[in-house]
Design a protein around this motif. Structure first.
Motif, PDB file in Angstrom:
ATOM      1  N   GLU A 181       0.766  -1.412  -0.046  1.00  0.00           N
ATOM      2  CA  GLU A 181       0.003  -0.196  -0.235  1.00  0.00           C
ATOM      3  C   GLU A 181       0.892   1.326  -0.043  1.00  0.00           C
ATOM      4  OE1 GLU A 181      -0.091   2.299   2.676  1.00  0.00           O
ATOM      5  OE2 GLU A 181       1.227   0.921   3.961  1.00  0.00           O
ATOM      6  N   VAL A 182       1.953   1.254   0.554  1.00  0.00           N
ATOM      7  CA  VAL A 182       2.702   2.640   0.636  1.00  0.00           C
ATOM      8  C   VAL A 182       3.201   2.859  -0.647  1.00  0.00           C
ATOM      9  CG1 VAL A 182       5.036   1.303   1.502  1.00  0.00           C
ATOM     10  CG2 VAL A 182       4.457   3.881   1.968  1.00  0.00           C
ATOM     11  N   ALA A 183       3.788   1.769  -1.525  1.00  0.00           N
ATOM     12  CA  ALA A 183       4.279   1.966  -2.703  1.00  0.00           C
ATOM     13  C   ALA A 183       3.192   2.696  -3.697  1.00  0.00           C
ATOM     14  CB  ALA A 183       4.892   0.805  -3.522  1.00  0.00           C
ATOM     15  N   LEU A 184       2.067   2.181  -3.432  1.00  0.00           N
ATOM     16  CA  LEU A 184       0.901   2.687  -4.144  1.00  0.00           C
ATOM     17  C   LEU A 184       0.636   4.123  -3.851  1.00  0.00           C
ATOM     18  CD1 LEU A 184      -1.220   2.185  -6.620  1.00  0.00           C
ATOM     19  CD2 LEU A 184      -2.677   1.161  -4.707  1.00  0.00           C
ATOM     20  N   ARG A 185       0.728   4.285  -2.729  1.00  0.00           N
ATOM     21  CA  ARG A 185       0.362   5.708  -2.149  1.00  0.00           C
ATOM     22  C   ARG A 185       1.472   6.456  -2.679  1.00  0.00           C
ATOM     23  NH1 ARG A 185       0.579  10.050  -1.108  1.00  0.00           N
ATOM     24  NH2 ARG A 185       0.007  11.206   1.003  1.00  0.00           N
ATOM     25  N   ILE A 186       2.733   6.390  -2.593  1.00  0.00           N
ATOM     26  CA  ILE A 186       3.641   7.367  -2.911  1.00  0.00           C
ATOM     27  C   ILE A 186       3.672   7.510  -4.382  1.00  0.00           C
ATOM     28  CG2 ILE A 186       6.201   7.558  -3.488  1.00  0.00           C
ATOM     29  CD1 ILE A 186       6.473   5.821  -0.643  1.00  0.00           C
ATOM     30  N   ALA A 187       3.385   6.590  -5.327  1.00  0.00           N
ATOM     31  CA  ALA A 187       2.978   6.563  -6.627  1.00  0.00           C
ATOM     32  C   ALA A 187       1.937   7.637  -7.064  1.00  0.00           C
ATOM     33  CB  ALA A 187       2.912   5.423  -7.272  1.00  0.00           C
ATOM     34  N   ARG A 188       0.922   7.676  -6.306  1.00  0.00           N
ATOM     35  CA  ARG A 188      -0.204   8.342  -6.484  1.00  0.00           C
ATOM     36  C   ARG A 188       0.090   9.952  -6.347  1.00  0.00           C
ATOM     37  NH1 ARG A 188      -4.576   4.400  -3.809  1.00  0.00           N
ATOM     38  NH2 ARG A 188      -5.512   3.587  -5.872  1.00  0.00           N
ATOM     39  N   THR A 189       0.870  10.306  -5.306  1.00  0.00           N
ATOM     40  CA  THR A 189       1.453  11.501  -5.236  1.00  0.00           C
ATOM     41  C   THR A 189       2.294  12.053  -6.231  1.00  0.00           C
ATOM     42  OG1 THR A 189       1.010  11.698  -2.711  1.00  0.00           O
ATOM     43  CG2 THR A 189       2.718  13.016  -3.712  1.00  0.00           C
ATOM     44  N   CYS A 190       2.973  11.094  -6.641  1.00  0.00           N
ATOM     45  CA  CYS A 190       4.006  11.430  -7.629  1.00  0.00           C
ATOM     46  C   CYS A 190       3.163  11.674  -8.979  1.00  0.00           C
ATOM     47  CB  CYS A 190       4.916  10.140  -8.119  1.00  0.00           C
ATOM     48  SG  CYS A 190       6.255   9.985  -6.786  1.00  0.00           S
ATOM     49  N   ARG A 191       2.162  11.095  -9.441  1.00  0.00           N
ATOM     50  CA  ARG A 191       1.369  11.355 -10.314  1.00  0.00           C
ATOM     51  C   ARG A 191       0.856  12.707 -10.534  1.00  0.00           C
ATOM     52  NH1 ARG A 191      -2.354   6.635 -13.390  1.00  0.00           N
ATOM     53  NH2 ARG A 191       0.344   5.916 -13.839  1.00  0.00           N
ATOM     54  N   GLU A 192       0.237  13.110  -9.237  1.00  0.00           N
ATOM     55  CA  GLU A 192      -0.444  14.286  -9.327  1.00  0.00           C
ATOM     56  C   GLU A 192       0.661  15.473  -9.410  1.00  0.00           C
ATOM     57  OE1 GLU A 192      -2.164  14.603  -5.305  1.00  0.00           O
ATOM     58  OE2 GLU A 192      -3.463  12.904  -5.648  1.00  0.00           O
ATOM     59  N   LEU A 193       2.059  15.235  -9.069  1.00  0.00           N
ATOM     60  CA  LEU A 193       3.056  16.125  -9.248  1.00  0.00           C
ATOM     61  C   LEU A 193       3.609  16.043 -10.783  1.00  0.00           C
ATOM     62  CD1 LEU A 193       5.051  15.537  -5.873  1.00  0.00           C
ATOM     63  CD2 LEU A 193       4.010  17.777  -6.649  1.00  0.00           C
ATOM     64  N   GLY A 194       3.078  15.374 -11.499  1.00  0.00           N
ATOM     65  CA  GLY A 194       3.378  15.242 -12.934  1.00  0.00           C
ATOM     66  C   GLY A 194       4.868  14.222 -13.178  1.00  0.00           C
ATOM     67  N   LEU A 195       4.919  13.568 -12.043  1.00  0.00           N
ATOM     68  CA  LEU A 195       6.232  12.823 -12.162  1.00  0.00           C
ATOM     69  C   LEU A 195       5.921  11.305 -12.505  1.00  0.00           C
ATOM     70  CD1 LEU A 195       7.702  13.778  -8.506  1.00  0.00           C
ATOM     71  CD2 LEU A 195       8.107  14.752 -11.048  1.00  0.00           C
ATOM     72  N   ARG A 196       6.779  10.776 -13.229  1.00  0.00           N
ATOM     73  CA  ARG A 196       6.913   9.447 -13.685  1.00  0.00           C
ATOM     74  C   ARG A 196       7.277   8.378 -12.599  1.00  0.00           C
ATOM     75  NH1 ARG A 196      10.600   7.751 -16.779  1.00  0.00           N
ATOM     76  NH2 ARG A 196       9.271   6.093 -18.307  1.00  0.00           N
ATOM     77  N   THR A 197       6.663   7.414 -12.512  1.00  0.00           N
ATOM     78  CA  THR A 197       7.061   6.634 -11.362  1.00  0.00           C
ATOM     79  C   THR A 197       7.525   5.296 -12.058  1.00  0.00           C
ATOM     80  OG1 THR A 197       4.748   5.935 -11.249  1.00  0.00           O
ATOM     81  CG2 THR A 197       5.500   7.361  -9.719  1.00  0.00           C
ATOM     82  N   VAL A 198       8.723   4.640 -11.227  1.00  0.00           N
ATOM     83  CA  VAL A 198       9.040   3.442 -11.441  1.00  0.00           C
ATOM     84  C   VAL A 198       8.629   2.318 -10.303  1.00  0.00           C
ATOM     85  CG1 VAL A 198      11.168   1.958 -11.993  1.00  0.00           C
ATOM     86  CG2 VAL A 198      10.867   4.270 -12.916  1.00  0.00           C
ATOM     87  N   GLY A 216       9.679   4.824   1.083  1.00  0.00           N
ATOM     88  CA  GLY A 216       8.590   4.287   1.742  1.00  0.00           C
ATOM     89  C   GLY A 216       8.993   4.305   3.390  1.00  0.00           C
ATOM     90  N   TYR A 217       8.522   3.133   3.925  1.00  0.00           N
ATOM     91  CA  TYR A 217       8.948   3.017   5.248  1.00  0.00           C
ATOM     92  C   TYR A 217       9.288   1.299   5.440  1.00  0.00           C
ATOM     93  CZ  TYR A 217       3.943   2.071   5.346  1.00  0.00           C
ATOM     94  OH  TYR A 217       2.376   1.841   5.011  1.00  0.00           O
ATOM     95  N   GLY A 218       9.897   0.890   6.318  1.00  0.00           N
ATOM     96  CA  GLY A 218      10.624  -0.537   6.258  1.00  0.00           C
ATOM     97  C   GLY A 218      11.579  -0.646   5.109  1.00  0.00           C
ATOM     98  N   PHE A 232     -15.860  11.115   4.144  1.00  0.00           N
ATOM     99  CA  PHE A 232     -14.487  10.979   4.989  1.00  0.00           C
ATOM    100  C   PHE A 232     -13.967   9.806   5.415  1.00  0.00           C
ATOM    101  CE2 PHE A 232     -17.257  14.925   5.824  1.00  0.00           C
ATOM    102  CZ  PHE A 232     -16.456  15.880   5.122  1.00  0.00           C
ATOM    103  N   VAL A 233     -13.992   8.865   4.530  1.00  0.00           N
ATOM    104  CA  VAL A 233     -13.567   7.437   4.716  1.00  0.00           C
ATOM    105  C   VAL A 233     -12.203   7.432   3.678  1.00  0.00           C
ATOM    106  CG1 VAL A 233     -13.575   5.036   4.682  1.00  0.00           C
ATOM    107  CG2 VAL A 233     -15.531   6.701   5.700  1.00  0.00           C
ATOM    108  N   ARG A 234     -11.108   7.014   4.035  1.00  0.00           N
ATOM    109  CA  ARG A 234      -9.923   6.681   3.151  1.00  0.00           C
ATOM    110  C   ARG A 234      -9.411   5.471   3.356  1.00  0.00           C
ATOM    111  NH1 ARG A 234      -4.386  10.222   3.419  1.00  0.00           N
ATOM    112  NH2 ARG A 234      -2.797   8.500   2.804  1.00  0.00           N
ATOM    113  N   VAL A 235      -8.934   4.458   2.310  1.00  0.00           N
ATOM    114  CA  VAL A 235      -8.663   3.260   2.747  1.00  0.00           C
ATOM    115  C   VAL A 235      -7.466   3.157   1.667  1.00  0.00           C
ATOM    116  CG1 VAL A 235      -8.912   0.650   2.450  1.00  0.00           C
ATOM    117  CG2 VAL A 235     -10.768   2.257   3.163  1.00  0.00           C
ATOM    118  N   ASP A 236      -6.364   3.182   2.441  1.00  0.00           N
ATOM    119  CA  ASP A 236      -4.972   2.663   1.751  1.00  0.00           C
ATOM    120  C   ASP A 236      -4.717   1.188   1.764  1.00  0.00           C
ATOM    121  OD1 ASP A 236      -4.717   5.582   1.758  1.00  0.00           O
ATOM    122  OD2 ASP A 236      -2.904   5.702   2.692  1.00  0.00           O
TER     123      ASP A 236
END
Length: 455
Positions: free
Chosen positions: A12-29, A81-83, A365-369
């Protein structure tokens, strides 16, 4: 700003980070092990690179494979991410040596604060209160015995390189000290590759309060308030909320300012979490500093409206923080529950298996990561976290009601899979939790009784 970011993590953390990258217009690997070839982030990312077998040491922890993937795909930055590699100073240095920006604090800071015994000394020098204990790693069993006699029982032994609630042992009498000393060293050596341990006084019926801090490269350090993380099993968190209930405002301000002072003292850059133990008589002591994004960061995002991953990325690119301290105005209450593939009735043992049904809750107001979906195989090689359910409401009573409703809507099934969902609802309903008077002993008291279990 970068154009491409490699996410050196999974789930979930990898997907969460990739989503913010996309909002910033960044490509993700995305990088993935063979066990994660059908993962959600592999489907979401612009590029995906297989880096090894299911075992983390041959994939997510294998630094050459991660660096090679970054270089081959033209990534300019790496978010850990974490870990995994998130608090590995050597990995941060290797990133820099290969022309990659490590999205996190400088390697020197990670090294200083990752050594929990050294961090105690540094933070004490910055004026933060620390628990009575050893001044560094314990050199001999005799040192452990002498220190325990000086600070008084109960005590807790901790791995110097520990984290994530692992590498700890509570000792309540002298008879149990040496066996715990040797077993903790053995565990630390096996898990962290570093057998050093240190000792602190253990506080019974304490609360676990942590403060989120973000810093830029221009000398700014801002806190985003605190989180209560007292609901834990085996020193690992299950429920977190912000703000912490029943915390006097004056005490809240002192804890937050202490965290900012500690961050400035070591030249911190990025997101940091200062974790404190709070005694029943409202004295607080630093436990450790986490040099990474926290699993529970969404509750801070929900009450402040600040995207912590966005700040991590822009700060790493050299930009100043997008806000000042007087612009941080937390609103309402946010609560996060970790829905894990574990069986509370069997000591929270992991329950890997195929998910035949996975329907997360929704509503206002419900968020599921989450990275899970029907047909996803929950494997035995990684953390058992399935989903982080996060809710926001104007006040705590409404937030708890919303969380209970959200957890009741979750539909998770699989022949072998059990989850913590029912147990979490039971914890939320406990009178001490409803009153905001619960401590880190809550789960232990609950497991002395019949334990809720379910899908």
């Amino acid at each position: 700003m970068f154009t491409t970011v490699l996410v050196a993590n999974r789930g979930e953390v990898a997907l969460r980070i990739a989503r913010t990258c996309r909002e910033l217009g960044l490509r993700t690997v995305a990088v993935y092990s063979t066990a994660d070839r059908d993962s959600a982030v592999v489907r979401f990312a612009d590029r995906a690179v297989r880096i090894g077998p299911p075992q983390a040491r041959g994939s997510y922890l294998h630094v050459p494979s991660v660096i090679e993937a970054a270089i081959a795909t033209g990534a300019e930055a790496v978010h850990p991410g974490y870990g995994f590699l998130s608090e590995d100073p050597d990995f941060a240095e290797i990133c820099e040596a290969n022309g990659l920006t490590f999205i996190g604090p400088p390697p020197r800071v990670i090294e200083q604060l990752g050594d929990k015994a050294m961090a105690r000394t540094l933070m004490a020098g910055a004026g933060l209160p620390v628990l009575p204990g050893s001044t560094g790693a314990l050199a001999t069993p005799g040192d452990a015995k002498e220190t325990a006699q000086r600070v008084g029982y109960p005590v807790i032994l901790k791995a110097v390189a520990g984290g994530g609630g692992r590498g700890m042992a509570v000792v309540r009498s002298e008879e149990g000290l040496l066996p715990a000393y040797h077993s903790t060293r053995a565990h630390a050596r096996a898990v962290f590759g570093d057998e050093r341990v240190y000792l602190e006084r253990f506080i019974e019926d304490a609360r676990h309060i942590e403060v989120q801090v973000v810093c830029d490269r221009h000398g700014a350090a801002v806190h985003l308030g605190e989180r209560d993380c007292s609901v834990q099993r085996r020193h690992q968190k299950l429920i977190e909320e912000s703000p912490a209930p029943n915390l006097p405002q004056e005490l809240r301000e002192r804890m937050c300012q202490a965290a900012v002072r500690g961050a400035l003292a070591v030249g911190y850059v990025g997101a940091a979490t200062f974790e404190f133990v709070l005694t029943p008589d409202h004295r607080f002591y630093l436990m450790e500093v986490n040099c990474r994004l926290q699993v529970e960061h969404p509750v801070t995002e929900m009450v402040t409206g600040i995207d912590l991953v966005r700040e991590q990325i822009t700060v790493a690119a050299g930009r100043p923080l997008s806000f000042r301290q007087d612009e941080v105005r937390p609103r309402g209450v946010a609560v996060e529950c970790r829905v894990n593939a574990e069986d509370p009735a069997r000591g929270f043992a992991p329950t890997p298996g195929l998910l035949t049904e996975f329907v997360p809750p929704g509503g206002p107001f419900v968020r599921v990561d989450t990275h899970a979906y029907p047909g996803w195989l929950v494997g035995p090689d990684y953390d058992s976290l399935l989903a982080k359910t996060v809710v926001w409401a104007p006040d705590r009573a409404q937030a708890l009601a919303r969380m209970d409703r959200a957890l009741s809507e979750f539909r998770i099934d699989g022949p072998a899979v059990r989850t913590t969902g029912a147990f979490l609802r039971e914890a939320l309903a406990r009178p001490e939790f409803r009153a905001g008077t619960h401590t880190t002993g809550l789960v232990a008291r609950m497991t002395e009784e019949p334990v809720a279990t379910g899908r």
